[in-house]
Scaffold this motif. Structure first.
Motif, short mmCIF file in Angstrom:
data_model
loop_
_atom_site.label_atom_id
_atom_site.label_comp_id
_atom_site.label_asym_id
_atom_site.label_seq_id
_atom_site.Cartn_x
_atom_site.Cartn_y
_atom_site.Cartn_z
N PRO A 69 -7.84 -4.77 -15.26
CA PRO A 69 -9.44 -4.97 -15.62
C PRO A 69 -9.83 -6.52 -15.65
O PRO A 69 -11.07 -6.92 -15.60
CB PRO A 69 -9.73 -4.06 -16.71
N GLN A 70 -8.93 -7.53 -16.07
CA GLN A 70 -9.38 -8.73 -16.31
C GLN A 70 -9.01 -9.77 -15.00
O GLN A 70 -9.30 -10.83 -15.04
CB GLN A 70 -8.19 -9.43 -17.42
N ASN A 71 -8.72 -9.11 -13.80
CA ASN A 71 -8.66 -9.72 -12.62
C ASN A 71 -9.49 -9.16 -11.72
O ASN A 71 -9.28 -8.02 -11.09
CB ASN A 71 -6.97 -9.43 -12.14
N ASP A 72 -10.19 -10.06 -11.30
CA ASP A 72 -11.20 -9.59 -10.33
C ASP A 72 -11.23 -9.96 -8.85
O ASP A 72 -12.10 -9.80 -8.06
CB ASP A 72 -12.93 -10.05 -10.88
N TYR A 73 -10.00 -10.27 -8.77
CA TYR A 73 -9.64 -10.63 -7.08
C TYR A 73 -9.72 -9.30 -6.50
O TYR A 73 -9.27 -8.44 -6.74
CB TYR A 73 -8.32 -11.26 -7.25
N PRO A 74 -10.32 -9.60 -5.05
CA PRO A 74 -10.55 -8.39 -4.43
C PRO A 74 -9.42 -7.75 -3.54
O PRO A 74 -9.22 -7.84 -2.53
CB PRO A 74 -11.57 -8.88 -3.29
N TRP A 75 -8.21 -7.25 -4.30
CA TRP A 75 -6.90 -6.98 -3.65
C TRP A 75 -7.05 -5.95 -2.62
O TRP A 75 -6.52 -6.04 -1.65
CB TRP A 75 -5.94 -6.47 -4.83
N ALA A 76 -8.02 -4.99 -3.04
CA ALA A 76 -8.25 -3.79 -1.72
C ALA A 76 -8.69 -4.31 -0.69
O ALA A 76 -8.27 -3.91 0.47
CB ALA A 76 -9.27 -2.56 -2.57
N MET A 77 -9.49 -5.17 -0.62
CA MET A 77 -10.27 -5.56 0.66
C MET A 77 -9.20 -6.52 1.26
O MET A 77 -9.25 -6.64 2.61
CB MET A 77 -11.35 -6.63 0.20
N LEU A 78 -8.65 -7.28 0.61
CA LEU A 78 -7.29 -8.33 1.25
C LEU A 78 -6.39 -7.21 2.02
O LEU A 78 -5.99 -7.48 3.09
CB LEU A 78 -6.63 -9.00 0.24
N LEU A 79 -5.84 -6.18 1.31
CA LEU A 79 -5.03 -5.34 1.78
C LEU A 79 -5.56 -4.47 3.00
O LEU A 79 -4.94 -4.25 4.12
CB LEU A 79 -4.25 -4.26 0.99
N ALA A 80 -6.46 -4.21 3.00
CA ALA A 80 -7.19 -3.39 3.91
C ALA A 80 -7.28 -4.38 5.55
O ALA A 80 -7.09 -3.83 6.37
CB ALA A 80 -8.60 -2.67 3.78
N ALA A 81 -8.18 -5.53 5.18
CA ALA A 81 -8.26 -6.42 6.39
C ALA A 81 -6.73 -7.02 7.00
O ALA A 81 -6.62 -6.90 8.01
CB ALA A 81 -8.81 -7.61 5.84
N SER A 82 -5.82 -6.88 5.92
CA SER A 82 -4.28 -7.25 6.38
C SER A 82 -3.63 -6.19 7.23
O SER A 82 -3.24 -6.22 8.42
CB SER A 82 -3.53 -7.40 5.36
N SER A 83 -3.95 -4.75 7.05
CA SER A 83 -3.71 -3.69 7.62
C SER A 83 -4.41 -3.41 9.01
O SER A 83 -3.73 -3.10 9.84
CB SER A 83 -3.69 -2.43 6.98
N PHE A 84 -5.60 -3.96 8.98
CA PHE A 84 -6.52 -3.99 10.21
C PHE A 84 -5.85 -4.94 11.13
O PHE A 84 -5.60 -4.35 12.28
CB PHE A 84 -7.88 -4.19 9.99
N LEU A 85 -5.44 -5.93 10.77
CA LEU A 85 -4.74 -7.01 11.62
C LEU A 85 -3.46 -6.65 12.10
O LEU A 85 -2.85 -7.17 13.13
CB LEU A 85 -4.71 -8.63 11.08
N LEU A 86 -2.47 -5.95 11.21
CA LEU A 86 -1.24 -5.73 11.45
C LEU A 86 -1.45 -4.51 12.62
O LEU A 86 -0.30 -4.49 13.46
CB LEU A 86 -0.79 -5.11 10.07
N VAL A 87 -2.25 -3.58 12.46
CA VAL A 87 -2.15 -2.44 13.58
C VAL A 87 -2.78 -3.25 15.01
O VAL A 87 -2.38 -2.85 15.85
CB VAL A 87 -3.25 -1.27 13.02
N LEU A 88 -3.61 -4.10 14.84
CA LEU A 88 -4.19 -4.92 15.97
C LEU A 88 -2.94 -5.45 16.47
O LEU A 88 -2.68 -5.30 17.86
CB LEU A 88 -5.04 -6.03 15.54
#
Length: 269
Positions: A69-88
């Motif tokens: 809760p104290q960390n507002d870094y967008p980890w979910a968005m980073l992982l989603a974008a990374s998986s998109f590029l990985l599949v690409l």
């Protein structure tokens, strides 16, 4: 009582998954089957797009916020974008690394077509993997419910997802020309994952509350979100709008309908 409902719902969800996966073959066998199949594929693309953005990515973001809760870094968005590029990379870049050398009999556009066919034959199995793991997690969540009202909400959401996800899988297998008898086995493997998760979740409910389980689910939801968005855009929707594009407006509306369905389901999930 609720335990009996869980086992009964597991059987119903299994048959819904089978029915959704077999729809592409049933639809094509009827009159004007090719047109309806194209509309159905476009619809499934909208479903996958909505499931990726509205459900999986949103769930992953909420889970990461609960974990840290104290960390507002967008980890979910980073992982989603990374998986998109990985599949690409896996589908569109890696096959070119082993391309036919210059001077051989297969060069230029013909080589590109072969690489495209290889990529299109890969994504149904990738879709099967992500859908199966996500279905297992959804089943775990459903099996963990202790109140009848929460159980009913999760059950309705899973039913809506299962039929649409099964159709998306079946459509992708149908598109690459897979024989019906072989596709049945893969669809059945996908269909059984949610019931399996329900049974496991009902037996080990307390384990789902652990920090490690939530972290695993958050990471997988984010990765699956990027994968779903890639498959929806590159492999499903895009293919239906390549020239010549018959029924372009109808297919666009079908994709919107699929997205809208996932948006409505999100009201209760």
């Amino acid at each position: 009582m609720i335990l009996s409902l869980k086992f009964a719902s597991a059987a119903l969800i299994f048959f819904c998954g089978i029915a959704g996966g077999m729809l592409p073959w049933w639809v094509q066998s009827g009159p004007r089957g090719k047109r309806w199949l194209g509309l159905g594929i476009a619809f499934s693309g909208g479903v996958l797009l909505g499931a990726g953005f509205i459900h999986l990515l949103a769930d992953a973001n909420n889970e990461f916020q609960q974990l840290w809760p104290q960390n507002d870094y967008p980890w979910a968005m980073l992982l989603a974008a990374s998986s998109f590029l990985l599949v690409l990379f896996v589908e569109r870049v890696a096959p070119r690394l082993g391309r036919v050398p210059v001077g051989s009999s297969i060069t230029g556009e013909k080589s590109h077509v072969i690489e495209a066919v290889k990529a299109s034959n890969t994504y149904p199995y990738l879709l099967l993997l992500t859908l199966s793991v996500h279905s297992l997690l959804a089943g775990l969540a459903m099996g963990a419910q202790t109140s009848l009202s929460n159980f009913a909400v999760v059950f309705l959401a899973i039913i809506a997802h299962k039929v649409c996800a099964g159709f998306a899988l079946g459509a992708s297998l149908h598109r690459i020309g897979m024989a019906l008898h072989r596709a049945k086995g893969l669809v059945a493997g996908f269909a059984i994952m949610t019931p399996l998760g329900i049974i496991i979740g009902a037996l080990i409910t307390d384990a789902l509350a652990s920090h490690s389980q939530m972290l695993f689910e958050a990471v997988f939801d984010a990765v699956a979100a990027g994968t779903f968005v890639y498959i929806a855009t590159f492999d499903v929707i895009r293919e239906e709008f390549l020239p010549p594009p018959p029924d372009r407006m109808s297919k666009w509306l079908a994709a919107i309908l699929g997205l809208a369905l996932m948006a409505v389901v999100a009201i209760w999930t």
